[in-house]
Design a protein around this motif. Structure first.
Motif, PDB file in Angstrom:
ATOM      1  N   PHE A 161      29.077  51.410  51.871  1.00 14.24           N
ATOM      2  CA  PHE A 161      29.617  50.089  52.180  1.00 14.24           C
ATOM      3  C   PHE A 161      29.994  49.328  50.912  1.00 14.24           C
ATOM      4  CE2 PHE A 161      28.090  50.880  56.431  1.00 14.24           C
ATOM      5  CZ  PHE A 161      29.072  50.274  57.191  1.00 14.24           C
ATOM      6  N   MET A 162      29.311  49.586  49.821  1.00 11.13           N
ATOM      7  CA  MET A 162      29.685  48.971  48.552  1.00 11.13           C
ATOM      8  C   MET A 162      31.052  49.486  48.112  1.00 11.13           C
ATOM      9  SD  MET A 162      29.225  46.991  46.006  1.00 11.13           S
ATOM     10  CE  MET A 162      27.570  46.464  46.245  1.00 11.13           C
ATOM     11  N   VAL A 163      31.278  50.785  48.259  1.00 15.73           N
ATOM     12  CA  VAL A 163      32.573  51.368  47.897  1.00 15.73           C
ATOM     13  C   VAL A 163      33.679  50.796  48.789  1.00 15.73           C
ATOM     14  CG1 VAL A 163      33.909  53.517  47.887  1.00 15.73           C
ATOM     15  CG2 VAL A 163      31.620  53.468  46.896  1.00 15.73           C
ATOM     16  N   ILE A 164      33.402  50.667  50.084  1.00  5.93           N
ATOM     17  CA  ILE A 164      34.385  50.070  51.005  1.00  5.93           C
ATOM     18  C   ILE A 164      34.715  48.649  50.560  1.00  5.93           C
ATOM     19  CG2 ILE A 164      34.698  49.195  53.365  1.00  5.93           C
ATOM     20  CD1 ILE A 164      33.071  51.692  54.284  1.00  5.93           C
ATOM     21  N   SER A 165      33.709  47.896  50.197  1.00  6.40           N
ATOM     22  CA  SER A 165      33.902  46.532  49.721  1.00  6.40           C
ATOM     23  C   SER A 165      34.796  46.500  48.481  1.00  6.40           C
ATOM     24  CB  SER A 165      32.541  45.898  49.418  1.00  6.40           C
ATOM     25  OG  SER A 165      32.679  44.624  48.866  1.00  6.40           O
ATOM     26  N   LEU A 166      34.551  47.389  47.558  1.00  4.32           N
ATOM     27  CA  LEU A 166      35.335  47.439  46.324  1.00  4.32           C
ATOM     28  C   LEU A 166      36.780  47.868  46.585  1.00  4.32           C
ATOM     29  CD1 LEU A 166      32.661  49.009  43.965  1.00  4.32           C
ATOM     30  CD2 LEU A 166      33.513  46.654  43.924  1.00  4.32           C
ATOM     31  N   VAL A 167      36.980  48.818  47.487  1.00  3.85           N
ATOM     32  CA  VAL A 167      38.336  49.259  47.817  1.00  3.85           C
ATOM     33  C   VAL A 167      39.125  48.120  48.456  1.00  3.85           C
ATOM     34  CG1 VAL A 167      39.670  50.798  49.328  1.00  3.85           C
ATOM     35  CG2 VAL A 167      37.788  51.716  47.961  1.00  3.85           C
ATOM     36  N   LEU A 168      38.489  47.385  49.367  1.00  3.59           N
ATOM     37  CA  LEU A 168      39.161  46.242  49.989  1.00  3.59           C
ATOM     38  C   LEU A 168      39.508  45.181  48.943  1.00  3.59           C
ATOM     39  CD1 LEU A 168      37.073  45.910  53.262  1.00  3.59           C
ATOM     40  CD2 LEU A 168      39.460  46.628  53.067  1.00  3.59           C
ATOM     41  N   ALA A 169      38.614  44.964  47.997  1.00  2.00           N
ATOM     42  CA  ALA A 169      38.895  44.001  46.930  1.00  2.00           C
ATOM     43  C   ALA A 169      40.061  44.483  46.067  1.00  2.00           C
ATOM     44  CB  ALA A 169      37.647  43.790  46.075  1.00  2.00           C
ATOM     45  N   LEU A 170      40.133  45.772  45.824  1.00  4.62           N
ATOM     46  CA  LEU A 170      41.236  46.341  45.050  1.00  4.62           C
ATOM     47  C   LEU A 170      42.571  46.147  45.773  1.00  4.62           C
ATOM     48  CD1 LEU A 170      42.093  47.987  42.552  1.00  4.62           C
ATOM     49  CD2 LEU A 170      41.712  50.038  43.931  1.00  4.62           C
ATOM     50  N   ILE A 171      42.583  46.365  47.074  1.00  3.36           N
ATOM     51  CA  ILE A 171      43.796  46.146  47.861  1.00  3.36           C
ATOM     52  C   ILE A 171      44.218  44.680  47.776  1.00  3.36           C
ATOM     53  CG2 ILE A 171      44.740  46.125  50.214  1.00  3.36           C
ATOM     54  CD1 ILE A 171      42.926  48.598  50.752  1.00  3.36           C
ATOM     55  N   GLU A 172      43.250  43.778  47.874  1.00  2.00           N
ATOM     56  CA  GLU A 172      43.556  42.349  47.797  1.00  2.00           C
ATOM     57  C   GLU A 172      44.158  41.988  46.448  1.00  2.00           C
ATOM     58  OE1 GLU A 172      43.514  38.313  47.033  1.00  2.00           O
ATOM     59  OE2 GLU A 172      41.971  39.535  46.064  1.00  2.00           O
ATOM     60  N   ILE A 173      43.664  42.576  45.391  1.00  2.00           N
ATOM     61  CA  ILE A 173      44.203  42.314  44.054  1.00  2.00           C
ATOM     62  C   ILE A 173      45.649  42.795  43.966  1.00  2.00           C
ATOM     63  CG2 ILE A 173      44.016  43.000  41.622  1.00  2.00           C
ATOM     64  CD1 ILE A 173      40.930  42.918  42.060  1.00  2.00           C
ATOM     65  N   HIS A 174      45.944  43.951  44.540  1.00  3.60           N
ATOM     66  CA  HIS A 174      47.321  44.442  44.538  1.00  3.60           C
ATOM     67  C   HIS A 174      48.241  43.512  45.333  1.00  3.60           C
ATOM     68  CE1 HIS A 174      47.109  48.261  42.379  1.00  3.60           C
ATOM     69  NE2 HIS A 174      45.882  48.359  42.848  1.00  3.60           N
ATOM     70  N   LEU A 175      47.745  42.983  46.441  1.00  2.00           N
ATOM     71  CA  LEU A 175      48.542  42.031  47.216  1.00  2.00           C
ATOM     72  C   LEU A 175      48.755  40.734  46.444  1.00  2.00           C
ATOM     73  CD1 LEU A 175      47.140  42.538  50.809  1.00  2.00           C
ATOM     74  CD2 LEU A 175      49.363  43.223  49.915  1.00  2.00           C
ATOM     75  N   SER A 176      47.807  40.380  45.622  1.00  2.00           N
ATOM     76  CA  SER A 176      47.944  39.198  44.778  1.00  2.00           C
ATOM     77  C   SER A 176      49.121  39.366  43.814  1.00  2.00           C
ATOM     78  CB  SER A 176      46.646  38.969  44.004  1.00  2.00           C
ATOM     79  OG  SER A 176      46.773  37.904  43.111  1.00  2.00           O
ATOM     80  N   VAL A 177      49.260  40.550  43.274  1.00  3.77           N
ATOM     81  CA  VAL A 177      50.380  40.828  42.377  1.00  3.77           C
ATOM     82  C   VAL A 177      51.701  40.754  43.141  1.00  3.77           C
ATOM     83  CG1 VAL A 177      51.442  42.613  40.923  1.00  3.77           C
ATOM     84  CG2 VAL A 177      48.985  42.192  40.789  1.00  3.77           C
TER      85      VAL A 177
END
Length: 133
Positions: free
Chosen positions: A101-117
């Motif tokens: 679940f920590m990895v899932i959390s980090l992957v979702l955060a990574l996707i959000e960062i890409h959407l920010s760009v």
């Protein structure tokens, strides 16, 4: 399989706490920006603002899911520590689940960062388009 000790799941607690703080700060920043864009959109009905608002809504939901996965990771980690003296194999399973679940959390955060760009690119393109007119 070796016995799970308290120190192994205990390593996740500071990481999860820092992630929750980062996610919360990110959420508050996006919520503030969302309110500003909605206010601007009421006046202008701009297509660019509409795209940004949709992007922000999706990003906010990603942060929500990131936080949820992080919190679930913390709960599983805590349960893992509680199971150590009773059923070590169950403690291991809970700990591995918390890592997942920590990895899932980090992957979702990574996707959000890409959407920010992407959102920044939309803003940049709209400004450059307006400047060339």
């Amino acid at each position: 399989m070796d016995n799970l000790t308290y120190s192994i799941p205990g390593l996740l607690f500071p990481a999860i706490s820092l992630l929750m703080l980062a996610y919360t700060n990110r959420f508050f920043g996006l919520a503030k920006l969302s309110r500003q864009l909605l206010s601007e959109y009421e006046n202008s009905k701009s297509e660019i603002l509409e795209k940004q608002i949709h992007n922000l809504r999706f990003r906010i939901s990603l942060i929500l899911y990131s936080q949820s996965a992080g919190i679930f990771s913390l709960i599983l980690c805590t349960c893992s520590m509680g199971m150590i003296p009773f059923y070590n194999i169950v403690a291991w399973i809970l700990f591995v689940s918390s890592l997942l679940f920590m990895v899932i959390s980090l992957v979702l955060a990574l996707i959000e960062i890409h959407l920010s760009v992407i959102a920044l690119d939309i803003e940049r393109n709209s400004i450059l388009t307006q400047g060339s007119k």
